[in-house]
Scaffold this motif. Sequence first.
Motif, PDB file in Angstrom:
ATOM      1  N   GLU A   1       0.800  -1.222   0.000  1.00 53.08           N
ATOM      2  CA  GLU A   1       0.000   0.000   0.000  1.00 53.08           C
ATOM      3  C   GLU A   1       0.831   1.270   0.000  1.00 53.08           C
ATOM      4  N   ARG A   2       2.143   1.178   0.262  1.00 47.35           N
ATOM      5  CA  ARG A   2       3.001   2.362   0.235  1.00 47.35           C
ATOM      6  C   ARG A   2       3.663   2.567  -1.126  1.00 47.35           C
ATOM      7  N   LEU A   3       3.330   1.711  -2.095  1.00 44.63           N
ATOM      8  CA  LEU A   3       3.762   1.903  -3.477  1.00 44.63           C
ATOM      9  C   LEU A   3       2.604   2.439  -4.299  1.00 44.63           C
ATOM     10  N   THR A   4       2.916   3.173  -5.342  1.00 46.04           N
ATOM     11  CA  THR A   4       1.868   3.571  -6.280  1.00 46.04           C
ATOM     12  C   THR A   4       1.471   2.362  -7.114  1.00 46.04           C
ATOM     13  N   GLY A   5       0.355   2.476  -7.815  1.00 44.87           N
ATOM     14  CA  GLY A   5      -0.092   1.367  -8.643  1.00 44.87           C
ATOM     15  C   GLY A   5       0.944   0.976  -9.681  1.00 44.87           C
ATOM     16  N   ARG A   6       1.545   1.956 -10.330  1.00 40.52           N
ATOM     17  CA  ARG A   6       2.555   1.675 -11.349  1.00 40.52           C
ATOM     18  C   ARG A   6       3.810   1.068 -10.711  1.00 40.52           C
ATOM     19  N   GLU A   7       4.227   1.590  -9.570  1.00 37.37           N
ATOM     20  CA  GLU A   7       5.407   1.047  -8.884  1.00 37.37           C
ATOM     21  C   GLU A   7       5.175  -0.405  -8.458  1.00 37.37           C
ATOM     22  N   PHE A   8       3.970  -0.699  -8.020  1.00 41.54           N
ATOM     23  CA  PHE A   8       3.641  -2.060  -7.619  1.00 41.54           C
ATOM     24  C   PHE A   8       3.787  -3.027  -8.801  1.00 41.54           C
ATOM     25  N   LEU A   9       3.278  -2.634  -9.957  1.00 43.86           N
ATOM     26  CA  LEU A   9       3.391  -3.484 -11.140  1.00 43.86           C
ATOM     27  C   LEU A   9       4.839  -3.585 -11.621  1.00 43.86           C
ATOM     28  N   GLN A  10       5.598  -2.488 -11.520  1.00 43.31           N
ATOM     29  CA  GLN A  10       7.013  -2.524 -11.904  1.00 43.31           C
ATOM     30  C   GLN A  10       7.803  -3.464 -11.002  1.00 43.31           C
ATOM     31  N   PHE A  11       7.470  -3.448  -9.725  1.00 43.95           N
ATOM     32  CA  PHE A  11       8.133  -4.347  -8.767  1.00 43.95           C
ATOM     33  C   PHE A  11       7.863  -5.804  -9.119  1.00 43.95           C
ATOM     34  N   LEU A  12       6.605  -6.122  -9.433  1.00 45.10           N
ATOM     35  CA  LEU A  12       6.264  -7.497  -9.791  1.00 45.10           C
ATOM     36  C   LEU A  12       6.919  -7.906 -11.107  1.00 45.10           C
ATOM     37  N   ALA A  13       7.040  -6.959 -12.038  1.00 45.45           N
ATOM     38  CA  ALA A  13       7.690  -7.257 -13.317  1.00 45.45           C
ATOM     39  C   ALA A  13       9.150  -7.648 -13.107  1.00 45.45           C
ATOM     40  N   GLN A  14       9.819  -6.981 -12.173  1.00 48.53           N
ATOM     41  CA  GLN A  14      11.209  -7.331 -11.871  1.00 48.53           C
ATOM     42  C   GLN A  14      11.301  -8.730 -11.273  1.00 48.53           C
ATOM     43  N   ILE A  15      10.369  -9.060 -10.374  1.00 48.99           N
ATOM     44  CA  ILE A  15      10.353 -10.394  -9.776  1.00 48.99           C
ATOM     45  C   ILE A  15      10.133 -11.459 -10.851  1.00 48.99           C
ATOM     46  N   ARG A  16       9.278 -11.146 -11.822  1.00 47.52           N
ATOM     47  CA  ARG A  16       8.980 -12.085 -12.899  1.00 47.52           C
ATOM     48  C   ARG A  16      10.106 -12.160 -13.930  1.00 47.52           C
ATOM     49  N   GLY A  17      11.076 -11.274 -13.843  1.00 48.11           N
ATOM     50  CA  GLY A  17      12.200 -11.306 -14.777  1.00 48.11           C
ATOM     51  C   GLY A  17      11.901 -10.691 -16.128  1.00 48.11           C
ATOM     52  N   LEU A  18      10.892  -9.810 -16.208  1.00 46.19           N
ATOM     53  CA  LEU A  18      10.575  -9.147 -17.473  1.00 46.19           C
ATOM     54  C   LEU A  18      11.572  -8.029 -17.740  1.00 46.19           C
ATOM     55  N   SER A  19      11.902  -7.833 -19.002  1.00 44.33           N
ATOM     56  CA  SER A  19      12.787  -6.727 -19.351  1.00 44.33           C
ATOM     57  C   SER A  19      12.074  -5.405 -19.094  1.00 44.33           C
ATOM     58  N   GLU A  20      12.846  -4.350 -18.902  1.00 46.59           N
ATOM     59  CA  GLU A  20      12.258  -3.048 -18.569  1.00 46.59           C
ATOM     60  C   GLU A  20      11.327  -2.559 -19.672  1.00 46.59           C
ATOM     61  N   GLU A  21      11.745  -2.742 -20.917  1.00 47.22           N
ATOM     62  CA  GLU A  21      10.922  -2.273 -22.043  1.00 47.22           C
ATOM     63  C   GLU A  21       9.623  -3.056 -22.136  1.00 47.22           C
ATOM     64  N   LEU A  22       9.715  -4.391 -22.038  1.00 49.38           N
ATOM     65  CA  LEU A  22       8.518  -5.225 -22.105  1.00 49.38           C
ATOM     66  C   LEU A  22       7.588  -4.945 -20.933  1.00 49.38           C
ATOM     67  N   ALA A  23       8.158  -4.805 -19.751  1.00 52.37           N
ATOM     68  CA  ALA A  23       7.349  -4.540 -18.556  1.00 52.37           C
ATOM     69  C   ALA A  23       6.585  -3.229 -18.701  1.00 52.37           C
ATOM     70  N   GLU A  24       7.251  -2.188 -19.162  1.00 50.34           N
ATOM     71  CA  GLU A  24       6.593  -0.887 -19.287  1.00 50.34           C
ATOM     72  C   GLU A  24       5.463  -0.941 -20.306  1.00 50.34           C
ATOM     73  N   ARG A  25       5.693  -1.692 -21.386  1.00 49.71           N
ATOM     74  CA  ARG A  25       4.650  -1.804 -22.412  1.00 49.71           C
ATOM     75  C   ARG A  25       3.421  -2.535 -21.861  1.00 49.71           C
ATOM     76  N   ARG A  26       3.654  -3.632 -21.139  1.00 45.27           N
ATOM     77  CA  ARG A  26       2.523  -4.385 -20.594  1.00 45.27           C
ATOM     78  C   ARG A  26       1.823  -3.621 -19.484  1.00 45.27           C
TER      79      ARG A  26
END
Length: 465
Positions: free
Chosen positions: A305-330
């Motif tokens: 709850e202390r992350l923004t919605g976008r930050e929360f999804l970016q954090f999960l994308a890193q855990i999933r091993g998605l590239s920065e470009e792919l993560a931002e697009r999704r």
Amino acid sequence: MDDVSQSFSYTARRTTYLTIVCSLGFLFLAESGGVALLVTLLSHNLWLSLAINLSHLALCLFIMKMMLAVLFTRHQLTKTALQLRYGSSLNVQIPYSAILDIQPVRDMQATAQPVSARYDAGKQRITACFSDQGQLLLRCIHPLPLKLGRKEYQVSNLLFNVDQRDTFLAQIALLRATGTAEEPAELEFAPVQKSSPAPTAPGLAGKTQKSALPLQKSAIRLQGLTRTFADFVAVDHVQMTIQEGEIYGFLGSNGAGKTTTIKMLVGLLEPSSGQVWMGEYNVWQDPVAARALIGYVADRALLYERLTGREFLQFLAQIRGLSEELAERRITHLLEMLALSDQAGQLCGSYSFGMKRKLALAAALLHEPRILILDEPLNGLDPRSARYIKDLLLQLAAGGTTILLSTHDLATAEAVCDRVGIFHRGRLLAEGSTSELRQLAGAGAADLETVFLQLIQEQKAEVTA
């Protein structure tokens, strides 16, 4: 071994390991000097002193050799077999014809940079990982007798790593396709036995029917799934198969066992007995590979709850091993699709209940899972959002995603689900399409609500009879 072979290293991340080895080497050297001095002072027998010093030195050299050996071995691909080497403990050849598949994984429990490979009897697995970089899970068609050290074990899968994983996978795919070994046929699942009368309520045996869907691979399989809490049976020998691209609904009243079953499916709650497969992976034998296939939305949103919605999804994308470009697009696509773009910069803690549910759904879809499991997905949503989520689920299923959802909403189950399973007191009373369930319930069952109530009443009447 064949004349032509390709070698692959696995020790690119060796800095920490070398630091440990050098530190231990210094300690052994200092200890050897201390032992030599102590023996010289206490013993007046020259030959005894020499023997003790040489024995201690030999022991230190043996330990150092064991620790350094892992840095100088390589995996090799030959024309007909994969040769896995790991220090002095593992040196095995696996014919390509014996390999079912090799999948990239990341098992954080196998990143301790062990000196030697180890065997897990429960999983029938040899683990030979120097680090978490480039981990691969090799599964055998049938268990193979392989030697680890001086002992031989029955091995169904091997977890190892290579530095150049993509190159390794490309080369082994080419060798399996063009080599002398025949590539194994596509994996076929063993037929799942029909539900036995034992877990079915008296009088309802034979009412569980499969709908006439086209023959497909099963995405989810449950065999004899049971969970007890002391003397209370929460889930009682549930058996079912859900096909790829199918929307399957769990329907039942509070306490029927729906959420407990879902928690066992996603690996949050260990069954008392029975098995669960996600795709080709057993959830409790290959948890990392199984969970990589799943997107899960719990009955209440689990957000930071202390992350923004976008930050929360970016954090999960890193855990999933998605590239920065792919993560931002999704992330951008999902936020727009779920009407959260305007709130993406706000803290999750400030979201309404419905917004939290939609963000949790975005998180579950981020890695484009093959299987989507939703516990009461429409709970707390306004009618417009609920309608949009229904349409989205239909669209995902049309694209091949398998969807399992639990719901109290009979209208939703009837409108969205290809098949419905009716739960009561931990048992699967009946399953099938809505039309099949109406036939099971008999005359007068005009809708799913009538079917549900009639089956529950039948079961209650027969239990008390």
